[in-house]
Design an enzyme around this catalytic site. Structure first.
Site, PDB file in Angstrom:
ATOM      1  N   GLY A   8       0.809  -1.203   0.000  1.00  0.00           N
ATOM      2  CA  GLY A   8       0.000   0.000   0.000  1.00  0.00           C
ATOM      3  C   GLY A   8       0.842   1.253   0.000  1.00  0.00           C
ATOM      4  O   GLY A   8       2.076   1.210   0.077  1.00  0.00           O
ATOM      5  N   ASP A  96      -6.026  -3.695  -4.428  1.00  0.00           N
ATOM      6  CA  ASP A  96      -6.343  -3.696  -2.997  1.00  0.00           C
ATOM      7  C   ASP A  96      -7.844  -3.758  -2.769  1.00  0.00           C
ATOM      8  O   ASP A  96      -8.322  -4.512  -1.903  1.00  0.00           O
ATOM      9  CB  ASP A  96      -5.733  -2.474  -2.313  1.00  0.00           C
ATOM     10  N   ARG A  97      -8.608  -2.998  -3.547  1.00  0.00           N
ATOM     11  CA  ARG A  97     -10.070  -3.026  -3.407  1.00  0.00           C
ATOM     12  C   ARG A  97     -10.626  -4.402  -3.754  1.00  0.00           C
ATOM     13  O   ARG A  97     -11.508  -4.925  -3.063  1.00  0.00           O
ATOM     14  CB  ARG A  97     -10.700  -1.949  -4.289  1.00  0.00           C
ATOM     15  N   THR A 119      -4.694   5.495   3.065  1.00  0.00           N
ATOM     16  CA  THR A 119      -4.316   6.781   2.483  1.00  0.00           C
ATOM     17  C   THR A 119      -5.508   7.392   1.763  1.00  0.00           C
ATOM     18  O   THR A 119      -5.780   8.585   1.863  1.00  0.00           O
ATOM     19  CB  THR A 119      -3.143   6.593   1.499  1.00  0.00           C
ATOM     20  N   THR A 176      -9.073  25.378  16.698  1.00  0.00           N
ATOM     21  CA  THR A 176      -8.892  25.080  15.276  1.00  0.00           C
ATOM     22  C   THR A 176      -8.542  23.618  15.032  1.00  0.00           C
ATOM     23  O   THR A 176      -9.065  22.984  14.110  1.00  0.00           O
ATOM     24  CB  THR A 176      -7.798  25.992  14.689  1.00  0.00           C
TER      25      THR A 176
END
Length: 258
Positions: A8, A96-97, A119, A176
């Site tokens: 990956g 990967d999927r 990622t 923030t």
């Protein structure tokens, strides 16, 4: 003995398989690739099976580390019984999927939303018959935060300690960093929930990837199951399917030999 690899963008996940079962699994940062040689020496795999989404430079470094061991690279076009790729061009689906979908189908026969939180975040749908209906890709949690820092003049890359405990995030952030972290978490969770709403009532949401521990607890309204190393599991299943096909072809060839 075989070695399964999930290459990956952020790291290399690996696992040694013998007699169809995992012997050991782990992961390496790309800066630790030299350690792969130690794994190869220790376990002496006869074949390497790989799902990769990395670029040419890392591919070359990985191939060099593997050396002369035969490698089979899986793609979205790699066939697996019981799972059908509905992509318009199956080979263009990320390996990967595809491996994650195969791993999910082996675990669960109900309709599933398969969520990979790395990622990038991918949301892929399997129906109850094992058909991959399609999916979506969006920036991952960390990438979302980094995009805000890079694309604006005054926003930092949020490094809030609350990332590890997302339930502690305030409903109405008043600083923030919390505003950025909370906003990116809510964007991820909202996309997952909207995708899941398209499935029938009996469906399940499977989540995997590095950001799964952060996001899973924010999906309390969904039936969620966290699955470590789902892509690697799909590589293992494809590896044995490929070996079965090879053995069947050899047997067929032998039966025709006078």
């Amino acid at each position: 003995m075989i070695l399964c690899l999930d290459a990956g963008n952020s790291c290399l996940k690996w696992g040694i398989v013998a007699a169809s079962d995992w012997q050991v699994r782990g992961e390496l940062a790309w800066t630790e690739l030299a350690k792969l040689r130690q794994i190869l020496v220790r376990w002496q795999p006869s074949h390497v099976y790989l799902a990769s989404v990395i670029g040419a430079v890392r591919e070359a470094a990985l191939a060099k580390a593997i050396g002369n061991i035969p490698i089979t690279r899986f793609t979205g076009a790699s066939a697996f019984p019981g799972v059908n790729n509905g992509y318009a061009k199956p080979a263009t689906l990320g390996a990967d999927r595809w491996c994650a979908l195969i791993g999910a189908r082996q675990m669960e026969k109900r309709p599933c939303l398969v969520v990979m939180l790395g990622t990038a975040t991918t949301l892929d749908t399997l129906d109850g018959d094992g058909n991959f209906l399609g999916g979506m890709i969006l920036p991952g949690f960390t990438m979302m935060k980094e995009a805000l820092a890079k694309g604006t003049a005054n926003l930092p890359v949020a490094q809030s300690e609350r990332e590890a405990l997302p339930d502690d995030m305030p409903l109405f952030p008043t600083d923030t960093e919390s505003a950025i972290t909370g906003g990116c978490l809510e964007a991820q969770a909202g996309a997952i929930e909207r995708a899941f709403m398209r499935l029938p009532d009996a469906a399940l949401c499977l989540v995997s990837g590095g950001a799964a521990p952060i996001l899973a607890s924010r999906l309390s309204r969904l039936p969620v199951q966290a699955v470590p190393q789902l892509v690697l599991e799909g590589v293992r299943l494809l590896a044995f399917a490929e070996q079965d096909n090879r053995n069947a072809a050899q047997d067929q060839k032998a039966s025709k030999t006078p």
